[in-house]
Motif scaffolding. Sequence first.
Motif, mmCIF file in Angstrom:
data_model
loop_
_atom_site.group_PDB
_atom_site.id
_atom_site.type_symbol
_atom_site.label_atom_id
_atom_site.label_comp_id
_atom_site.label_asym_id
_atom_site.label_seq_id
_atom_site.Cartn_x
_atom_site.Cartn_y
_atom_site.Cartn_z
ATOM 1 N N GLN A 145 0.478 -0.780 -0.245
ATOM 2 C CA GLN A 145 -0.141 -0.490 -0.342
ATOM 3 C C GLN A 145 0.584 1.461 -0.012
ATOM 4 N N ASP B 85 0.066 5.879 -0.860
ATOM 5 C CA ASP B 85 -0.699 7.071 -0.136
ATOM 6 C C ASP B 85 -0.637 7.716 -2.225
ATOM 7 N N TYR C 175 10.632 2.410 4.754
ATOM 8 C CA TYR C 175 9.908 1.885 5.386
ATOM 9 C C TYR C 175 9.748 2.615 6.684
ATOM 10 N N ASN C 176 10.549 2.962 7.696
ATOM 11 C CA ASN C 176 10.783 3.137 8.823
ATOM 12 C C ASN C 176 10.760 4.801 8.440
ATOM 13 N N GLU D 1 6.180 7.350 6.020
ATOM 14 C CA GLU D 1 4.589 7.226 6.309
ATOM 15 C C GLU D 1 3.765 6.871 5.174
ATOM 16 N N SER D 2 4.034 6.770 3.939
ATOM 17 C CA SER D 2 3.318 7.125 2.623
ATOM 18 C C SER D 2 2.873 5.774 2.609
ATOM 19 N N LYS E 116 3.286 1.009 3.240
ATOM 20 C CA LYS E 116 3.066 0.316 3.987
ATOM 21 C C LYS E 116 4.186 -1.366 3.147
ATOM 22 N N SER F 46 5.178 -4.795 4.264
ATOM 23 C CA SER F 46 5.440 -6.055 5.518
ATOM 24 C C SER F 46 6.822 -6.617 5.337
#
Length: 133
Positions: free
Chosen positions: A30, A32, A92-93, A96-97, A99, A101
Amino acid sequence: MIFFVLFAFAFVFVLYYFGFLGFFKLLHVQFDSLFALFLFVIWYLLIGIIGDLIIKLVRRYINVVIPVNVWKFFSTFLLIYFINWMIILLLYNSMESIKISGFTQMLASVIISFVELAFEKPEKKGNSHTDLY
């Protein structure tokens, strides 16, 4: 001359951008917007420059210390995998836009590592410990 350099950078960026876009779509990552993916690829390539310098330095040491080609390949793969995974984990960390795994991070690192090893020049016979590749 500058045009060719800019074209080469743009070509590499487009390959990485659409590669990540397709890979992320396949694994249902995902994000944004496409601009978020654009920033991800820009930061990946910029941080990757530092990662590539680290890889080249450690590979010089690996070529001197490890005499067996199979172990050289395996240790080089692990090194490239680890650096790529750290870059993806850092992005990734910090973003925030997007996600991603943990499994997808590791799978992307494995694929990128195999691609980098597939496209590198073969080692010269003789004084391989003096080459940076």
